[in-house]
Design an enzyme around this catalytic site. Structure first.
Site, PDB file in Angstrom:
ATOM      1  N   GLU A 160      -6.586 -23.042 -11.084  1.00 19.01           N
ATOM      2  CA  GLU A 160      -6.388 -21.783 -11.007  1.00 19.01           C
ATOM      3  C   GLU A 160      -7.481 -21.019 -11.234  1.00 19.01           C
ATOM      4  O   GLU A 160      -7.897 -19.941 -10.921  1.00 19.01           O
ATOM      5  CB  GLU A 160      -5.090 -21.332 -12.140  1.00 19.01           C
ATOM      6  CG  GLU A 160      -4.076 -22.045 -11.635  1.00 19.01           C
ATOM      7  CD  GLU A 160      -3.280 -21.637 -10.140  1.00 19.01           C
ATOM      8  OE1 GLU A 160      -3.685 -20.708  -9.519  1.00 19.01           O
ATOM      9  OE2 GLU A 160      -2.579 -22.657  -9.702  1.00 19.01           O
ATOM     10  N   HIS A 207      -9.512 -20.409  -8.247  1.00 17.70           N
ATOM     11  CA  HIS A 207      -8.986 -18.993  -7.491  1.00 17.70           C
ATOM     12  C   HIS A 207      -9.428 -17.869  -8.128  1.00 17.70           C
ATOM     13  O   HIS A 207      -9.988 -16.958  -7.427  1.00 17.70           O
ATOM     14  CB  HIS A 207      -7.500 -19.072  -7.424  1.00 17.70           C
ATOM     15  CG  HIS A 207      -6.728 -19.915  -6.515  1.00 17.70           C
ATOM     16  ND1 HIS A 207      -6.947 -20.211  -5.345  1.00 17.70           N
ATOM     17  CD2 HIS A 207      -5.682 -20.713  -6.787  1.00 17.70           C
ATOM     18  CE1 HIS A 207      -5.980 -21.089  -4.828  1.00 17.70           C
ATOM     19  NE2 HIS A 207      -5.344 -21.430  -5.552  1.00 17.70           N
TER      20      HIS A 207
END
Length: 484
Positions: free
Chosen positions: A293, A296
């Site tokens: 994550e 991202h």
């Protein structure tokens, strides 16, 4: 918010049709002018979309239906997250645990085979009880995809999903073909896993069984340090921004909480910092999710910092490269640093769990998605028993004779994905993303300086290039699947 987005789409629907109504060559001239040169790719992409942009009236209608068309996508997760009784399971020590979306993975990874079986069966059975309702929701979602594709003049739902990002359908089919060619590798893996676990034959609830009982505990603070160490090849600036986000600036909603939904994601918009949603569980699996994550988030951070609004967003095709790249780099670092056998086995297990999801489950779902869309495009229907049979058949190909299947429960896998199958041809890009990520991570072995500069340029590009061109900047050609 969905209604507001639909109203905005309807209110601004006039823009693209009016731009495309200008005399031929106007957009190309604008793209070459000094004042608008920054918008050259945007204007070129608009020109390429010309065959699929309808009149202002039709565009307004397509904008207005966005909110009601979101119903299928909202019904499924609402049912799954609020109304589904997932049952309970008794642990080896006698404790009775309610099964939830947040703990089912942990339960299906339990060392006790009876616990794994009970959790897997209860989770599948809960979805089976509502399979007809979920099939109706999925049918609505697929019909909406087909309607929009036809309203815009695309050849198919697949074409409609890929064309806006300048991805030829051949890339999708290459992914599926590659997966099918390598099914014998998965068959071999299942046999090796069964032998390691001391089982004559695997059952589906054994595919996540722990390979070591001495996996390390990884507190959040230690995970942050290991992630920063693993990403050090990208340079001090990248690591410092990432460290601040994970600690001081609190980008992450870290821990499980009452009423917190399942899953993990990174979100946000230009003008804010990225936000990460997850439930950290103190394991290598959670460390890997956090690395994913924050990959991202750093992609978004650098794109927002480097690009104007029009290019601030990027497609999933490149997004899943950035997230999986971080996982690959951190995993490589930990493999090199920790020579303890149990630590290495735990790392292999985390890697194979990731590969299982992205290189096995997602291509299988992509094949399922293609078939259900083609059935609707041919005028067919999607009844729950047919969907279950199709899903079970596809899984059987992946398992071969190495896994003993429970077809009824395996066949409901499609119902266990509340959002993925309601985004037109979404899941296949997880597989292409992880493939490109590992190709790019491998570049750091031979030419780390060039690899770093190319990769950072890829992150900063945001949506200013087509996905395939952006990945060529990074150093991989995904049109044919070979590294540059």
């Amino acid at each position: 918010v969905g209604g507001l987005a639909g109203a905005f789409a309807a209110a601004t629907a006039f823009a693209e049709p009016e731009l495309l109504a200008l005399p031929e060559g106007t957009l190309a001239a604008w793209a070459e002018s000094p004042e608008l040169s920054a918008y050259a790719y945007h204007l070129g992409a608009l020109e390429r979309r010309r065959p699929f942009v309808r009149s202002a009236d039709v565009e307004e209608v397509l904008g207005l239906v966005r909110a009601p068309f979101a119903s299928a996508r909202s019904v499924h997760p609402t049912l799954v997250n609020t109304d589904l009784d997932l049952g309970e399971v008794r642990l080896k020590d006698g404790e009775v645990v309610r099964i939830g979306h947040g703990n089912v993975d942990r339960l299906t990874m339990d060392a006790d085979r009876d616990v794994r079986r009970a959790a897997w069966e209860a989770y599948a059975d809960a979805h089976r009880r509502f399979a007809n309702t979920m099939a109706a929701a999925l049918t609505s979602g697929v019909r909406q995809d087909v309607f929009v594709a036809r309203a815009r003049g695309f050849e198919s739902s697949l074409h409609a999903a890929l064309a806006p990002n300048e991805l030829p359908t051949s890339v999708f089919h290459a992914l599926v073909d590659t997966y099918c060619r390598h099914l014998p590798t998965w068959h071999r893996y299942w046999r090796v896993r069964a032998r390691w676990l001391g089982l004559e034959r695997l059952r589906e609830f054994d595919v996540k069984a722990p390979l070591t009982l001495r996996a390390p505990e990884v507190p959040y603070e230690r995970a942050v340090e290991w992630i920063c160490e693993g990403m050090a090849p990208l340079g001090e600036e990248y690591v410092n921004v990432m460290r601040r986000g994970l600690t001081v600036e609190r980008w992450v909603d870290v821990y499980p909480n009452a009423g917190k939904r399942q899953g993990a994601f990174s979100t946000g918009t230009r003008g804010t910092h990225p936000y990460i949603f997850m439930s950290y569980q103190g394991s290598l699996f959670s460390l890997s999710t956090l690395a994913h994550e924050i990959g991202h988030s750093m992609h978004s951070y650098l794109a927002w910092k480097s690009q104007p609004d029009v290019y601030a967003r990027y497609s999933l095709f490149v997004a899943e490269v950035a997230s999986n790249f971080n996982q690959a780099m951190v995993r490589r670092h930990l493999f090199a640093r920790h020579e303890d056998v149990d630590f290495q086995i735990a790392l292999i297990e985390e890697a194979m769990s990731n590969f299982h999801r992205y290189f096995f489950v997602m291509p299988t779902l992509a094949r399922f998605e293609l078939e259900v869309h083609e059935r609707v495009e041919r005028g067919g229907t999607l009844a729950a028993p047919d969907l279950a049979a199709l899903m079970a058949d596809l899984l059987a190909e992946g398992y071969g004779d190495a896994v003993e299947m429970d077809r009824e429960r395996s066949g409901v896998l499609w119902a266990q994905f509340s959002t993925h199958l309601y985004s037109n041809f979404y899941v296949w890009q997880y597989a292409t993303g992880i493939a490109a990520a590992h190709a790019l991570a491998a570049r750091f072995d031979s030419s780390p300086e060039a690899a770093r500069e190319d990769y950072l340029a890829f992150l900063r590009a945001g949506g200013s290039l087509s996905p395939l061109d952006a990945l060529r900047v990074a150093g991989v050609d995904m049109s044919g699947g070979k590294a540059v």
